[in-house]
Design a protein around this motif. Structure first.
Motif, PDB file in Angstrom:
ATOM      1  N   GLY A 351     -43.610  47.753 -33.036  1.00  0.00           N
ATOM      2  CA  GLY A 351     -44.921  47.869 -33.674  1.00  0.00           C
ATOM      3  C   GLY A 351     -45.301  49.312 -33.954  1.00  0.00           C
ATOM      4  O   GLY A 351     -45.836  49.633 -35.021  1.00  0.00           O
ATOM      5  N   ILE A 352     -45.019  50.209 -33.004  1.00  0.00           N
ATOM      6  CA  ILE A 352     -45.311  51.635 -33.211  1.00  0.00           C
ATOM      7  C   ILE A 352     -44.504  52.173 -34.390  1.00  0.00           C
ATOM      8  O   ILE A 352     -45.020  52.920 -35.227  1.00  0.00           O
ATOM      9  CB  ILE A 352     -45.005  52.437 -31.924  1.00  0.00           C
ATOM     10  N   GLY A 353     -43.229  51.784 -34.468  1.00  0.00           N
ATOM     11  CA  GLY A 353     -42.400  52.224 -35.591  1.00  0.00           C
ATOM     12  C   GLY A 353     -42.922  51.745 -36.927  1.00  0.00           C
ATOM     13  O   GLY A 353     -42.943  52.503 -37.910  1.00  0.00           O
ATOM     14  N   LEU A 354     -43.375  50.492 -36.985  1.00  0.00           N
ATOM     15  CA  LEU A 354     -43.898  49.938 -38.234  1.00  0.00           C
ATOM     16  C   LEU A 354     -45.216  50.607 -38.639  1.00  0.00           C
ATOM     17  O   LEU A 354     -45.446  50.900 -39.817  1.00  0.00           O
ATOM     18  CB  LEU A 354     -44.093  48.426 -38.095  1.00  0.00           C
ATOM     19  N   VAL A 355     -46.076  50.851 -37.668  1.00  0.00           N
ATOM     20  CA  VAL A 355     -47.336  51.549 -37.967  1.00  0.00           C
ATOM     21  C   VAL A 355     -47.053  52.963 -38.458  1.00  0.00           C
ATOM     22  O   VAL A 355     -47.665  53.440 -39.427  1.00  0.00           O
ATOM     23  CB  VAL A 355     -48.244  51.576 -36.713  1.00  0.00           C
ATOM     24  N   LEU A 356     -46.127  53.654 -37.796  1.00  0.00           N
ATOM     25  CA  LEU A 356     -45.770  55.018 -38.198  1.00  0.00           C
ATOM     26  C   LEU A 356     -45.215  55.024 -39.622  1.00  0.00           C
ATOM     27  O   LEU A 356     -45.533  55.913 -40.422  1.00  0.00           O
ATOM     28  CB  LEU A 356     -44.751  55.592 -37.213  1.00  0.00           C
ATOM     29  N   ALA A 357     -44.384  54.035 -39.953  1.00  0.00           N
ATOM     30  CA  ALA A 357     -43.845  53.945 -41.309  1.00  0.00           C
ATOM     31  C   ALA A 357     -44.962  53.696 -42.318  1.00  0.00           C
ATOM     32  O   ALA A 357     -44.979  54.291 -43.405  1.00  0.00           O
ATOM     33  CB  ALA A 357     -42.802  52.831 -41.383  1.00  0.00           C
ATOM     34  N   ALA A 358     -45.908  52.829 -41.973  1.00  0.00           N
ATOM     35  CA  ALA A 358     -46.995  52.493 -42.886  1.00  0.00           C
ATOM     36  C   ALA A 358     -47.871  53.700 -43.198  1.00  0.00           C
ATOM     37  O   ALA A 358     -48.222  53.959 -44.353  1.00  0.00           O
ATOM     38  CB  ALA A 358     -47.837  51.360 -42.301  1.00  0.00           C
ATOM     39  N   VAL A 359     -48.238  54.479 -42.163  1.00  0.00           N
ATOM     40  CA  VAL A 359     -49.165  55.590 -42.380  1.00  0.00           C
ATOM     41  C   VAL A 359     -48.479  56.820 -42.964  1.00  0.00           C
ATOM     42  O   VAL A 359     -49.142  57.705 -43.508  1.00  0.00           O
ATOM     43  CB  VAL A 359     -49.884  55.975 -41.064  1.00  0.00           C
ATOM     44  N   SER A 360     -47.150  56.891 -42.868  1.00  0.00           N
ATOM     45  CA  SER A 360     -46.451  58.084 -43.352  1.00  0.00           C
ATOM     46  C   SER A 360     -45.905  57.931 -44.775  1.00  0.00           C
ATOM     47  O   SER A 360     -45.349  58.889 -45.325  1.00  0.00           O
ATOM     48  CB  SER A 360     -45.295  58.441 -42.405  1.00  0.00           C
ATOM     49  N   MET A 361     -46.045  56.734 -45.355  1.00  0.00           N
ATOM     50  CA  MET A 361     -45.536  56.530 -46.711  1.00  0.00           C
ATOM     51  C   MET A 361     -46.338  57.357 -47.713  1.00  0.00           C
ATOM     52  O   MET A 361     -47.563  57.225 -47.805  1.00  0.00           O
ATOM     53  CB  MET A 361     -45.610  55.049 -47.094  1.00  0.00           C
ATOM     54  N   ARG A 362     -45.665  58.232 -48.434  1.00  0.00           N
ATOM     55  CA  ARG A 362     -46.274  59.065 -49.457  1.00  0.00           C
ATOM     56  C   ARG A 362     -45.301  59.216 -50.620  1.00  0.00           C
ATOM     57  O   ARG A 362     -44.076  59.119 -50.441  1.00  0.00           O
ATOM     58  CB  ARG A 362     -46.599  60.467 -48.912  1.00  0.00           C
ATOM     59  N   ALA A 363     -45.831  59.488 -51.794  1.00  0.00           N
ATOM     60  CA  ALA A 363     -44.969  59.813 -52.927  1.00  0.00           C
ATOM     61  C   ALA A 363     -44.551  61.285 -52.822  1.00  0.00           C
ATOM     62  O   ALA A 363     -45.341  62.128 -52.365  1.00  0.00           O
ATOM     63  CB  ALA A 363     -45.708  59.559 -54.236  1.00  0.00           C
ATOM     64  N   LEU A 369     -41.753  65.047 -43.698  1.00  0.00           N
ATOM     65  CA  LEU A 369     -42.223  63.669 -43.783  1.00  0.00           C
ATOM     66  C   LEU A 369     -41.037  62.699 -43.847  1.00  0.00           C
ATOM     67  O   LEU A 369     -41.099  61.594 -43.279  1.00  0.00           O
ATOM     68  CB  LEU A 369     -43.122  63.488 -45.003  1.00  0.00           C
ATOM     69  N   LEU A 370     -39.973  63.114 -44.515  1.00  0.00           N
ATOM     70  CA  LEU A 370     -38.763  62.293 -44.501  1.00  0.00           C
ATOM     71  C   LEU A 370     -38.232  62.150 -43.074  1.00  0.00           C
ATOM     72  O   LEU A 370     -37.720  61.087 -42.697  1.00  0.00           O
ATOM     73  CB  LEU A 370     -37.687  62.910 -45.398  1.00  0.00           C
ATOM     74  N   ALA A 371     -38.358  63.211 -42.292  1.00  0.00           N
ATOM     75  CA  ALA A 371     -37.933  63.146 -40.894  1.00  0.00           C
ATOM     76  C   ALA A 371     -38.783  62.137 -40.117  1.00  0.00           C
ATOM     77  O   ALA A 371     -38.273  61.416 -39.241  1.00  0.00           O
ATOM     78  CB  ALA A 371     -38.027  64.523 -40.245  1.00  0.00           C
ATOM     79  N   VAL A 372     -40.076  62.074 -40.450  1.00  0.00           N
ATOM     80  CA  VAL A 372     -40.951  61.079 -39.817  1.00  0.00           C
ATOM     81  C   VAL A 372     -40.505  59.668 -40.200  1.00  0.00           C
ATOM     82  O   VAL A 372     -40.483  58.761 -39.357  1.00  0.00           O
ATOM     83  CB  VAL A 372     -42.424  61.318 -40.223  1.00  0.00           C
ATOM     84  N   TRP A 373     -40.138  59.477 -41.475  1.00  0.00           N
ATOM     85  CA  TRP A 373     -39.637  58.172 -41.907  1.00  0.00           C
ATOM     86  C   TRP A 373     -38.411  57.776 -41.088  1.00  0.00           C
ATOM     87  O   TRP A 373     -38.314  56.648 -40.608  1.00  0.00           O
ATOM     88  CB  TRP A 373     -39.249  58.210 -43.386  1.00  0.00           C
ATOM     89  N   VAL A 374     -37.479  58.713 -40.946  1.00  0.00           N
ATOM     90  CA  VAL A 374     -36.263  58.418 -40.176  1.00  0.00           C
ATOM     91  C   VAL A 374     -36.625  58.030 -38.747  1.00  0.00           C
ATOM     92  O   VAL A 374     -36.100  57.048 -38.193  1.00  0.00           O
ATOM     93  CB  VAL A 374     -35.316  59.637 -40.179  1.00  0.00           C
TER      94      VAL A 374
END
Length: 468
Positions: A351-363, A369-374
């Motif tokens: 759940g933490i990973g999914l929330v982190l992915a949701a809030v970090s999505m940017r164009a 930020l790519l490191a945060v996605w990873v």
């Protein structure tokens, strides 16, 4: 140990990796893990090759059916594992599964048109579903209980192998304009595994009971996934809500039918009294569904971050890498209190990973930020990986009856496949609701799937309450 022994007694100590991969058990593990690896690699090889295949033989309108046909055939064959073992025995059952997979792969390699390719994909799916189911079912009979956890981890880790090998193999053959060659290489690999089956599984005496085909249960499960799939194509808010509700209603109908049916997909112990087996399967299902976000990671990486297809593909592989990286060390845990904590923590990490992915999505994200996605994708995978071998071992050891135990083991794969089908439909629905705005689609996907962390936590806690 024989299969008729009490699993809890045999599992009083944790086996070592040295024992699992020693001379006595190495052959069995090569076969069981190799079959799942073939299944997993084939999934990702085909995804990589389909654009080249369509350019060669046409059939673009049937493109999506490659996945649908393969998945439905896998689910249908997975529920036949017990019946096949009862009628053919361990070695013969495994050779039949490899034969179906190999013939299907040969048809794919020689396909002159898309309908013929779909026929091959259906046979691949039937063989692959059996291979994946046997990979878990035969752990119980081929190995002592002390090694079940580590064996489950190794078998499941083959999905991580498939994530890396599949795209690399498919991409290499596609690069040289020989998409058919990739299927031929898979057929050769299946033949090599088949050669060692008779000796490797000589000690596996799987006990299974022949039962009629669970047609009604299978139709309910397939309909649940198909209803949500159709809703994802239409993708209007009203149709989406109705589709999800209809899918959930069909899942509820399946559970109700299984409770009273004479011929079941799941073992009878699943619905007996205060059995925790139902919650073990529920936790497996939720974790499996969460992993399906992986399919859209390369798409978001290309459209939002502007990554090249190869780089985007390996970004998507971060989830599988997290799964494998979390799974193998976790399999060494042996203290009951540690295992309970790991299982309960797993959906929280997801759940933490999914929330982190949701809030970090940017164009146009920067490097940080790519490191945060990873990191987010690694967390999603690791959350599932740390719990998977323990959930698998708990399911295998949840019943003492050998026949029911065999069904409990095979049902791990069935639950995973059905959850994957339902999860894939839900991911498509979430993304299509956000399109054509890719950023909105990414927020919808990761944000909505973060709710699975809550559902998974409830299931995980209930799976650890008391004993059967």
């Amino acid at each position: 140990m024989t299969i008729s022994e009490q699993p809890s007694a045999a599992a009083s100590r944790a086996g070592t990796w040295g024992e699992l991969l020693g001379r006595e058990h190495l052959g069995a593990m090569v076969v069981l893990a190799g079959g799942v690896a073939l299944y997993a690699i084939n999934v990702y090889v085909t995804i990589s090759l389909l654009p080249s295949a369509v350019a060669d033989i046409g059939g673009e309108r049937l493109y999506a059916w490659n996945t649908t046909v393969y998945l439905l055939a896998s689910v249908a064959s997975a529920v036949l594992v017990g019946k096949l073992l009862a009628g053919s025995g361990s070695r013969q059952a495994y050779l039949i599964a490899l034969g179906l997979f190999g013939i299907g792969t040969l048809i794919c390699a020689a396909a002159p048109t898309m309908p013929v390719l779909l026929l091959g994909r259906a046979m691949q799916g039937a063989g692959g579903g059996l291979l994946a189911g046997l990979g878990y079912a035969l752990i119980r009979s081929a190995l002592p209980a002390a090694l079940w956890t580590k064996a489950s981890a190794l078998v499941s880790a083959m999905w991580g192998v498939g994530t890396f090998v599949g795209p690399a193999l498919g991409g290499a053959f596609a690069e040289f304009g020989s998409w058919r060659g990739a299927f031929i290489s898979l057929m050769v690999a299946a033949a090599l595994v088949a050669v060692i089956v008779p000796r490797a599984l000589a000690g596996a005496r799987a006990e299974a009971q022949a039962e009629p085909f669970p047609l009604v249960a299978l139709l309910l499960l397939a309909s649940a996934a198909l209803v949500v799939s159709v809703a994802s194509v239409i993708a209007t808010p009203l149709v989406s809500v109705l589709g999800v509700l209809a899918g959930l209603a069909l899942i509820a109908a399946f559970i109700g039918y299984e409770r009273r049916a004479r011929v079941r997909v799941l073992p009878a112990a699943t619905f007996r009294g205060r059995s925790r087996l139902r919650w073990i399967y529920a936790t497996i299902a939720v974790l499996s569904m969460s992993s399906m976000v992986e399919a859209f990671i390369p798409l978001f990486a290309q459209r939002l971050a502007g990554l090249a297809p190869l780089a985007a593909g390996f970004l998507g592989a971060a989830l599988a890498l997290g799964w494998t990286s979390g799974e193998l060390p976790s399999a060494s845990a042996s203290r009951a209190v540690t295992i309970r904590r790991v299982i309960i923590a797993a959906p929280v990490v997801v759940g933490i990973g999914l929330v982190l992915a949701a809030v970090s999505m940017r164009a146009d994200p920067g490097g940080w930020l790519l490191a945060v996605w990873v990191g987010a994708f690694l967390l999603i995978g690791a959350g599932t990986g740390i719990a998977w071998p323990h959930l698998s071992a708990l399911a295998m050891s949840s019943v003492s009856d050998p026949l029911e135990g065999q069904k409990a083991s095979a049902a791990i794969n069935t639950v995973q496949l059905v959850a994957n089908a339902f999860g894939a439909a839900l991911t498509g629905l979430a993304v299509n609701l956000g399109e054509p705005d890719t950023l909105l689609a990414a927020h919808y996907l990761f944000g909505s799937f973060a709710l699975l962390g809550v559902l998974g936590l409830v299931a995980a806690v209930l799976s650890q309450r008391g004993q059967d």
